[in-house]
Design a protein around this motif. Sequence first.
Motif, short mmCIF file in Angstrom:
data_model
loop_
_atom_site.label_atom_id
_atom_site.label_comp_id
_atom_site.label_asym_id
_atom_site.label_seq_id
_atom_site.Cartn_x
_atom_site.Cartn_y
_atom_site.Cartn_z
N TYR A 1 2.66 4.55 -3.47
CA TYR A 1 0.67 4.53 -3.66
C TYR A 1 0.12 3.05 -4.18
CZ TYR A 1 1.16 8.59 -1.28
OH TYR A 1 2.27 10.18 -0.55
N SER A 2 0.61 3.32 -5.50
CA SER A 2 0.05 2.19 -6.62
C SER A 2 0.56 0.05 -5.47
CB SER A 2 0.72 1.81 -7.82
OG SER A 2 0.21 3.45 -8.58
N GLU A 3 1.84 -0.11 -5.68
CA GLU A 3 1.97 -0.93 -4.51
C GLU A 3 1.41 -1.39 -3.20
OE1 GLU A 3 6.06 -1.38 -4.33
OE2 GLU A 3 6.48 0.20 -5.75
N ALA A 4 1.20 0.21 -2.41
CA ALA A 4 0.05 0.22 -1.20
C ALA A 4 -1.09 -0.15 -1.15
CB ALA A 4 0.28 1.76 -0.77
N ILE A 5 -1.73 0.02 -2.38
CA ILE A 5 -3.22 0.11 -2.80
C ILE A 5 -3.29 -1.63 -3.51
CG2 ILE A 5 -5.41 0.30 -4.52
CD1 ILE A 5 -4.28 3.26 -4.45
N GLU A 6 -1.99 -2.15 -3.91
CA GLU A 6 -2.36 -3.41 -3.97
C GLU A 6 -1.99 -4.51 -2.88
OE1 GLU A 6 0.21 -6.45 -6.84
OE2 GLU A 6 0.39 -4.70 -7.32
N ASN A 7 -1.32 -3.88 -2.03
CA ASN A 7 -1.23 -4.85 -1.18
C ASN A 7 -2.38 -4.64 0.16
OD1 ASN A 7 1.64 -6.09 -1.37
ND2 ASN A 7 2.37 -4.73 -1.27
N LEU A 8 -3.18 -3.85 0.59
CA LEU A 8 -3.75 -3.41 1.47
C LEU A 8 -5.04 -3.90 0.76
CD1 LEU A 8 -3.14 0.46 2.60
CD2 LEU A 8 -2.90 -1.06 3.73
N THR A 9 -5.69 -3.75 -0.69
CA THR A 9 -7.06 -4.27 -0.88
C THR A 9 -5.75 -5.86 -0.87
OG1 THR A 9 -5.99 -4.04 -2.32
CG2 THR A 9 -7.40 -2.95 -2.81
N PHE A 10 -5.20 -6.66 -1.12
CA PHE A 10 -4.94 -8.33 -0.94
C PHE A 10 -5.09 -8.49 0.45
CE2 PHE A 10 -2.17 -11.39 -2.51
CZ PHE A 10 -2.74 -12.74 -2.57
N GLY A 11 -4.46 -7.05 1.37
CA GLY A 11 -5.04 -7.83 2.95
C GLY A 11 -5.89 -8.03 3.35
N PHE A 12 -6.75 -7.11 2.57
CA PHE A 12 -8.01 -7.12 3.48
C PHE A 12 -8.59 -8.67 2.67
CE2 PHE A 12 -7.30 -2.39 5.10
CZ PHE A 12 -6.88 -3.03 6.46
N PRO B 1 -2.42 -12.21 6.02
CA PRO B 1 -3.18 -10.89 6.04
C PRO B 1 -1.99 -9.63 6.08
CG PRO B 1 -4.80 -12.85 6.47
CD PRO B 1 -3.53 -13.11 6.22
N GLY B 2 -1.50 -9.87 7.82
CA GLY B 2 -0.67 -9.15 8.28
C GLY B 2 0.48 -8.67 8.07
N MET B 3 0.63 -9.57 7.11
CA MET B 3 2.20 -9.53 6.05
C MET B 3 2.13 -8.36 4.97
SD MET B 3 5.92 -9.41 6.54
CE MET B 3 5.99 -8.93 6.09
N ARG B 4 0.83 -9.07 4.12
CA ARG B 4 0.87 -7.91 2.87
C ARG B 4 -0.25 -6.73 3.61
NH1 ARG B 4 2.16 -9.16 -1.92
NH2 ARG B 4 2.16 -10.70 -2.48
N LEU B 5 -0.63 -6.62 4.76
CA LEU B 5 -1.17 -5.35 5.27
C LEU B 5 0.03 -4.41 5.47
CD1 LEU B 5 -4.79 -6.34 7.33
CD2 LEU B 5 -4.19 -4.73 4.81
N THR B 6 1.16 -4.92 6.70
CA THR B 6 2.13 -4.25 6.70
C THR B 6 3.37 -3.59 5.58
OG1 THR B 6 2.67 -5.20 8.75
CG2 THR B 6 4.02 -4.32 7.94
N ALA B 7 3.16 -4.71 4.41
CA ALA B 7 3.64 -4.00 3.01
C ALA B 7 3.03 -2.96 2.56
CB ALA B 7 3.88 -5.59 2.23
N GLY B 8 1.71 -3.24 3.10
CA GLY B 8 0.90 -2.26 1.96
C GLY B 8 1.38 -0.29 2.82
N TYR B 9 1.56 -0.67 4.00
CA TYR B 9 2.09 0.64 4.81
C TYR B 9 2.97 0.77 4.70
CZ TYR B 9 3.59 2.57 9.14
OH TYR B 9 4.13 3.10 10.51
N ALA B 10 4.22 0.13 4.69
CA ALA B 10 5.23 0.46 3.83
C ALA B 10 5.80 1.06 2.72
CB ALA B 10 6.00 -1.28 4.19
N ASN B 11 5.00 0.63 2.02
CA ASN B 11 4.65 0.99 0.73
C ASN B 11 3.96 2.69 0.31
OD1 ASN B 11 3.09 -1.97 -0.56
ND2 ASN B 11 5.33 -0.61 -0.74
N TYR B 12 3.08 2.58 1.67
CA TYR B 12 2.44 4.48 1.75
C TYR B 12 3.52 4.67 2.20
CZ TYR B 12 0.03 8.05 3.82
OH TYR B 12 -1.03 9.24 4.30
N ARG B 13 3.86 4.63 3.22
CA ARG B 13 5.09 5.64 3.82
C ARG B 13 6.07 6.30 3.59
NH1 ARG B 13 6.09 4.89 9.26
NH2 ARG B 13 8.09 6.22 9.64
N ALA B 14 6.75 4.63 2.01
CA ALA B 14 7.90 5.58 0.94
C ALA B 14 6.85 6.41 -0.46
CB ALA B 14 8.17 4.10 1.12
N GLN B 15 5.76 6.43 -0.04
CA GLN B 15 5.09 7.17 -0.97
C GLN B 15 4.78 6.40 -2.41
OE1 GLN B 15 7.19 10.67 -1.41
NE2 GLN B 15 5.20 11.97 0.05
#
Length: 581
Positions: free
Chosen positions: A291-302, A275-289
Amino acid sequence: MVYISVCIIAKNEERCIGRCIQSFLSASDEVILVDTGSADRTIQIAEGLGAKVYHFKWINDFSAAKNYALSKASGDWIVFPDADDYLPDINSAKALRAAIETKHSDGGAYAFSHTIRNFLGAGTEDSPYIDTIYCKVFRNNPRIRYQRPLHEYIGWAYENPPPFKMLEVPPKTFLFYHDGYRDDLVGGKDARDLAVLDGVERSLLPEIAQFYRYLGRAEEARHVFERYFDSKEKDGKHTIEPHIFSIELLFSLERPYAEIESVLERGLKDFPEHPGMRLTAGYANYRAQRYSEAIENLTFGFALLESERNAYSGETLLVSSHARLWGMLAELYALKGESDSALSAAKRALALDPLYYGALSLLATSEPNAAFAFLAERYDLSLEDILKSLIPAFAANRPGAVFMALFEKYFGLVRRKDINYITMLAVAGEHAIAVDSLISRYEASKFEPYLAKALAFALLSGQRVLLAFVAGREADTPYERLANLVLGKGSPKPDDLSAFVMTAHFALGFSGVTPQLENFASYAVRGFGSQALAQLALLLEKHGYYQDVLDIVDDALRASGGAMLAALAEAGALSAYRVGE
């Protein structure tokens, strides 16, 4: 009588070795110096101060050199400063000895954890500093030895030892000062430390990188992380922390996303369902704009966090940032126009951090009755501090029913107490309550700015009844005369110009240039002449309305045939410079 040995290892430390030894003399009974190859006056200085000097061939291992020094010490207790450590004064030396003597009879006490003040920048005692807690004071026991070749620590040197009882010293009991991280010295330490790293086992590198980062040496931390990831050793001790900490570090250094992505891909390959790796990926995707990948990784992480198949449920890494990540997911859903999902994610963020501003702001955009019901269920709305924390989020975007409901509760608790929340009333369009509150404040205190702000809000409301309220108090203040002027009654006095300036200042700061302010200015020009125009131009320039100033100047030039007041000319020149004309 407690016998105390001070032990030091050194190489080419003539800059500071005398200061170090002298500062510890009052706290010790012997000084042991182990030299690892000095070519300067380190040895002569130490011997001149009475130190017992020994020699040890440097083998890229700090623990080995320090343990050799311990073997030469005869004290009951050891004090082991670095050569660039020192005690600031004689009182610290006395406090150090007293602390040791007090605890010597406690046979279960093996060491002290105490404060070291690390001076940065120029390294002087008025420089910025970082305080760290460390152990450089401990019993002399042949089974207590230093471990690890770099960033060594003291502890038991045999298997299955008893607990190592560490006594925590209150921060101001005694301080070790340390100036070895000053700007002109860290370069040499970097080269030395990197040489030692060649012999450090791979699993320790992330800890060392984090230590560098803690000291503000981010580039060195990055290099150590790179060494960790590039190492070909496969010791079976891979953990998720280096991936996450390295990604955070690279963002702080503003490194290219491609570099961050390579660490991210390696982490996802090693820990695809952490979960921590997926949430970190979502955070990194968000910072890089992305957004679709960020939603995917954040939802998967949670989802992994709450899944029975989560093999990492015992780990707490990143828990402290879950509210921020839920808030991030809420924002992403809102950008997509998925309001229900956004609201759901915002509520998850608020369950973890009840005062998370971003999530509250999203809640403020939802249906008012549902939003207020949510607040009433989860917050004690009878508490002033809670209301003060909630109100700004609901005032930010078109304040409405929820804002007013919260504000009425707040105002009922602290009526006429906080000027900021009276201003919020005006933001919400409740000009009458704001004006009434400000006039009441003025009457209680005779503080003129309250009356100026009341007139500004009355003007900006566009309601003649509020202007009449300000004008009809029969106290004959400048603000009453100005309100009457706008109502077409009477005329101001020359000294009322300063009241015009203060009122216009509040109006400009509150809502900028508006038709109501322009109307007020036109009445003032009729009453005060060109002086009002000049003062208005200076105000506009200070508030950044440069084009409006230039328009006023052009009109004034045309009306006067080229002559104008010095203040108006000054405002025009400053504004022309600002806009590049």
